[in-house]
Design a protein around this motif. Structure first.
Motif, PDB file in Angstrom:
ATOM      1  N   ILE A  82      43.024  25.017  50.932  1.00  0.00           N
ATOM      2  CA  ILE A  82      42.437  26.333  50.725  1.00  0.00           C
ATOM      3  C   ILE A  82      41.396  26.235  49.618  1.00  0.00           C
ATOM      4  O   ILE A  82      41.679  25.731  48.520  1.00  0.00           O
ATOM      5  CB  ILE A  82      43.517  27.360  50.337  1.00  0.00           C
ATOM      6  N   THR A  83      40.174  26.679  49.907  1.00  0.00           N
ATOM      7  CA  THR A  83      39.084  26.680  48.927  1.00  0.00           C
ATOM      8  C   THR A  83      38.356  28.011  49.019  1.00  0.00           C
ATOM      9  O   THR A  83      38.735  28.887  49.789  1.00  0.00           O
ATOM     10  CB  THR A  83      38.078  25.537  49.200  1.00  0.00           C
ATOM     11  N   SER A  84      37.258  28.124  48.262  1.00  0.00           N
ATOM     12  CA  SER A  84      36.444  29.338  48.345  1.00  0.00           C
ATOM     13  C   SER A  84      35.802  29.462  49.726  1.00  0.00           C
ATOM     14  O   SER A  84      35.373  30.548  50.124  1.00  0.00           O
ATOM     15  CB  SER A  84      35.358  29.319  47.266  1.00  0.00           C
ATOM     16  N   SER A  85      35.750  28.353  50.483  1.00  0.00           N
ATOM     17  CA  SER A  85      35.196  28.378  51.844  1.00  0.00           C
ATOM     18  C   SER A  85      36.194  28.944  52.848  1.00  0.00           C
ATOM     19  O   SER A  85      35.847  29.207  53.996  1.00  0.00           O
ATOM     20  CB  SER A  85      34.798  26.965  52.288  1.00  0.00           C
ATOM     21  N   GLY A  86      37.434  29.084  52.431  1.00  0.00           N
ATOM     22  CA  GLY A  86      38.466  29.603  53.313  1.00  0.00           C
ATOM     23  C   GLY A  86      39.604  28.618  53.480  1.00  0.00           C
ATOM     24  O   GLY A  86      39.874  27.801  52.605  1.00  0.00           O
ATOM     25  N   SER A  92      41.046  40.752  45.725  1.00  0.00           N
ATOM     26  CA  SER A  92      39.985  39.749  45.688  1.00  0.00           C
ATOM     27  C   SER A  92      40.548  38.335  45.753  1.00  0.00           C
ATOM     28  O   SER A  92      39.804  37.361  45.702  1.00  0.00           O
ATOM     29  CB  SER A  92      39.151  39.916  44.407  1.00  0.00           C
ATOM     30  N   SER A  93      41.870  38.218  45.855  1.00  0.00           N
ATOM     31  CA  SER A  93      42.529  36.915  45.884  1.00  0.00           C
ATOM     32  C   SER A  93      43.067  36.607  47.276  1.00  0.00           C
ATOM     33  O   SER A  93      42.977  37.422  48.193  1.00  0.00           O
ATOM     34  CB  SER A  93      43.697  36.890  44.889  1.00  0.00           C
ATOM     35  N   MET A  94      43.605  35.406  47.411  1.00  0.00           N
ATOM     36  CA  MET A  94      44.356  35.038  48.604  1.00  0.00           C
ATOM     37  C   MET A  94      45.813  34.911  48.197  1.00  0.00           C
ATOM     38  O   MET A  94      46.115  34.442  47.103  1.00  0.00           O
ATOM     39  CB  MET A  94      43.887  33.703  49.164  1.00  0.00           C
ATOM     40  N   ARG A 144      49.279  32.992  44.537  1.00  0.00           N
ATOM     41  CA  ARG A 144      48.093  33.851  44.587  1.00  0.00           C
ATOM     42  C   ARG A 144      46.951  33.078  43.951  1.00  0.00           C
ATOM     43  O   ARG A 144      47.087  32.559  42.841  1.00  0.00           O
ATOM     44  CB  ARG A 144      48.329  35.159  43.839  1.00  0.00           C
ATOM     45  N   PHE A 145      45.847  33.009  44.653  1.00  0.00           N
ATOM     46  CA  PHE A 145      44.710  32.207  44.208  1.00  0.00           C
ATOM     47  C   PHE A 145      43.432  33.017  44.341  1.00  0.00           C
ATOM     48  O   PHE A 145      43.131  33.541  45.402  1.00  0.00           O
ATOM     49  CB  PHE A 145      44.613  30.927  45.046  1.00  0.00           C
ATOM     50  N   ASN A 146      42.695  33.134  43.225  1.00  0.00           N
ATOM     51  CA  ASN A 146      41.394  33.797  43.241  1.00  0.00           C
ATOM     52  C   ASN A 146      40.325  32.721  43.150  1.00  0.00           C
ATOM     53  O   ASN A 146      40.128  32.126  42.086  1.00  0.00           O
ATOM     54  CB  ASN A 146      41.270  34.770  42.071  1.00  0.00           C
ATOM     55  N   PRO A 147      39.613  32.416  44.250  1.00  0.00           N
ATOM     56  CA  PRO A 147      38.619  31.346  44.229  1.00  0.00           C
ATOM     57  C   PRO A 147      37.455  31.619  43.290  1.00  0.00           C
ATOM     58  O   PRO A 147      36.797  30.691  42.828  1.00  0.00           O
ATOM     59  CB  PRO A 147      38.126  31.292  45.682  1.00  0.00           C
TER      60      PRO A 147
END
Length: 200
Positions: free
Chosen positions: A118-122, A149-151, A162-165
């Motif tokens: 999982i990255t900012s690209s999806g 705004s996170s995943m 929970r990750f906010n890129p």
């Protein structure tokens, strides 16, 4: 009474969700991590330890110890270090301008399935191919949702991330049943910080 009706409806919904998932049909989750229909996950919060990490390298372990980790390298956030080795979460670090280092992605392994990246690209679904269409469910049963705004990433064993890129903020909730937890998130044992290598 209304409570009896809600409990009955919840039982039916759980059965439908279970049957759909057994047929690989995605149904949006309506129970929280505690198994409560439309709950907020707080009724069983004492059963979880929380680990938080920021881009700056500041982090808090599951037993509320505070450290600073400013290395330009990938690291293990949390891993089941028992003989079962059911899961592992790795954090990808990269340069985000000048001398700044950011949490730029995650790699999550569950059982013997291929790691989920999982990255900012999806979410990487195949080599070099990413999807930003969420929710997404991996073959391992890992679910990825938008969470503001996170995943939010839910593993089948109750571990959540929970990750906010954009900000690089990471939060992982790990059930206290993992007595052999290791990684930067720490350990539920007497040792506050246990790395996968065994170093403290």
């Amino acid at each position: 009474s209304s409570i009896r009706y809600i409990n009955s409806a919840c039982a039916v919904l759980k059965q439908v969700q279970s049957e759909c998932r057994s047929r690989n049909v995605y149904v949006r989750r309506f129970t929280d991590r505690c198994g409560v229909c439309f709950g907020n996950g707080m009724s069983c919060r004492r059963n979880y330890g929380v680990c938080r990490i920021r881009n700056s390298g500041f982090f808090m372990t599951v037993n509320r110890r505070f450290y600073n980790y400013e290395r330009f390298c990938d690291y293990t956030l949390a891993r089941d270090c028992s003989s079962a080795r059911t899961f592992e979460i790795q954090v990808r670090r990269s340069n985000c301008g000048g001398t700044s280092v950011c949490n730029s992605g995650l790699a999550i392994r569950y059982l013997n399935f291929a790691p989920l990246e999982i990255t900012s690209s999806g979410v990487r679904v195949r080599n070099g191919i990413y999807t930003t269409s969420l929710p997404y469910v991996s073959p391992a049963g890992i679910e990825v949702f938008r969470y503001g705004s996170s995943m939010r990433i839910d593993l089948p064993n109750g571990v959540t991330v929970r990750f906010n890129p954009t900000s690089g903020y990471l939060r992982s909730d790990v059930p206290r049943t993992f007595t052999s937890l290791c990684g930067v998130c720490g350990s539920y044992s007497a040792n506050p910080l246990v790395m996968p290598s065994g170093l403290v």
